[in-house]
Design an enzyme around this catalytic site. Structure first.
Site, mmCIF file in Angstrom:
data_model
loop_
_atom_site.group_PDB
_atom_site.id
_atom_site.type_symbol
_atom_site.label_atom_id
_atom_site.label_comp_id
_atom_site.label_asym_id
_atom_site.label_seq_id
_atom_site.Cartn_x
_atom_site.Cartn_y
_atom_site.Cartn_z
ATOM 1 N N GLN A 168 49.033 86.497 34.380
ATOM 2 C CA GLN A 168 49.954 87.154 35.121
ATOM 3 C C GLN A 168 50.459 88.758 34.508
ATOM 4 O O GLN A 168 51.766 89.308 34.604
ATOM 5 C CB GLN A 168 51.314 86.339 35.068
ATOM 6 C CG GLN A 168 51.330 85.168 35.826
ATOM 7 C CD GLN A 168 51.484 85.495 37.407
ATOM 8 O OE1 GLN A 168 51.980 86.437 37.738
ATOM 9 N NE2 GLN A 168 50.773 84.744 38.180
ATOM 10 N N SER A 169 49.272 89.482 34.324
ATOM 11 C CA SER A 169 49.525 90.684 33.810
ATOM 12 C C SER A 169 50.118 91.847 34.862
ATOM 13 O O SER A 169 49.504 91.902 35.964
ATOM 14 C CB SER A 169 48.148 91.245 33.235
ATOM 15 O OG SER A 169 48.297 92.554 33.074
ATOM 16 N N ASN A 170 51.166 92.315 34.399
ATOM 17 C CA ASN A 170 51.796 93.261 35.299
ATOM 18 C C ASN A 170 50.874 94.546 35.242
ATOM 19 O O ASN A 170 50.687 95.302 36.278
ATOM 20 C CB ASN A 170 53.169 93.939 34.633
ATOM 21 C CG ASN A 170 54.308 92.737 34.579
ATOM 22 O OD1 ASN A 170 54.242 92.153 35.922
ATOM 23 N ND2 ASN A 170 54.614 92.568 33.661
#
Length: 334
Positions: free
Chosen positions: A75-77
């Site tokens: 879930q990397s921004n």
């Protein structure tokens, strides 16, 4: 500090707002809390990586690259904003996503940032937890070069001396806003992970002799490891800026008491902080970074860490897209 000598593409919505959090300040009984809205940088929902990507994409284009490669957690921004920046400039984008939590629900693996990565047209590939992600990026880069591509490798979080320029610039911007309002900021607080935001921010604030101390609330590593990573990048950033040696070890501070069981793993304090900001200020935090950062700030206020009559700013680094990957973390009524 003349940042215009460095390659840059300007696409962030700057300056981001500096707003008072009056209801939260009253709820906590002081100090006067402010929020620097870097969740409003404009690129694919905003976030701190957009500032870094202005310089990273600028460098990639200056070097004639046609492809970008980066890595991060599922879930990397950072991955989401990199995919958006690549789309904007017609660059092929490859995202290597590491499973750092073990979560396998569809909400986590397909929703939130992952959904947006795909909407932006990025190529996604998964890696198991503990993989040497830098080595994986270099392997992919070599494969792409063999196919005639010219890839530009961006480290996780955009955290190198080029990316950190974005937060040196943020430091200049914040001080200018404080000066315009007559604010004497006693402290700046933000969530710290891959080190680039804190390193650039600290270096910029020191370079202009602001006198504003920065406290990073750690979301991943133990205190000594986090502080050392930030300081090492401060040194590289200062050298890149042409002012080597200006940042001292005592300028770098992190509190890593709010990580909980691990990176990306929810805590009760994080969930309460996210709900409190949503209900008192109408501001969305995220479960991985800013929620834990705000939990730290709130807890330290209660412990008397900040003078009650002082002005303290929280740097909101974005990430609210991640909320959709964690629907069960907040114990909300149906």
């Amino acid at each position: 500090m003349h940042l215009s000598r460095f390659p840059r593409q300007r696409f962030a919505h700057l300056p981001t707002p500096l707003e008072p959090m009056e209801r939260l300040s009253k709820h906590l009984g002081g100090p006067r809390l402010w929020i620097k809205r870097d969740d409003c940088t404009g690129l694919s929902g905003g976030g701190n990586k957009t500032r870094k990507l202005e310089f990273l994409i600028g460098d990639a284009l200056a070097k004639g690259c046609d492809t970008v490669i980066t890595q991060g957690a599922t879930q990397s921004n950072h991955a989401r904003q990199t995919a958006a920046a690549a789309a904007r400039f017609g660059l092929e984008c490859h995202l290597l996503l590491e499973d750092r939590t073990g979560f396998q629900s569809p909400d986590y693996t397909l929703n939130g940032n992952v959904l947006l990565d795909r909407l932006h047209g990025a190529h996604l590939s998964k890696r198991s937890g503990g993989t040497d992600m830098n080595a994986e990026m270099e392997t992919l880069a070599a494969e792409l070069r063999a196919k005639g591509k010219k890839p530009y490798v961006i480290p996780g979080g955009g955290s190198n001396a080029v990316g950190a320029l974005g937060y040196a610039n943020c430091a200049f911007e914040l001080v200018a806003q404080a000066n315009e309002r007559g604010l004497k900021l006693a402290h700046a607080v933000h969530a710290t992970g891959s080190a680039g935001t804190q390193a650039g921010f600290v270096t910029g604030l020191v370079a202009i002799n602001s006198g504003i101390p920065v406290l990073g609330i750690g979301v991943r590593a133990p205190k000594e490891k986090q502080e050392q990573a930030v300081f090492a990048l401060c040194e590289r950033t200062a050298e890149h800026l042409g002012v080597p040696g200006i940042v001292k070890r005592e300028h770098v501070a992190a509190n890593c008491d709010y990580v909980g069981p691990g990176y990306g793993l929810p805590t009760e304090g994080m969930a309460e902080a996210v709900k409190l900001l949503a209900r008192l200020e109408g501001i969305l935090l995220d479960p991985v970074y800013t929620g834990k950062g705000m939990h730290g700030l709130i807890d330290l206020v209660g412990k008397g860490f900040f003078a009650k009559d002082s002005d303290v700013v929280f740097l909101h680094t974005g990430g609210s897209a991640g909320l959709f990957a964690y629907p069960d973390a907040f114990d909300l009524p149906s």
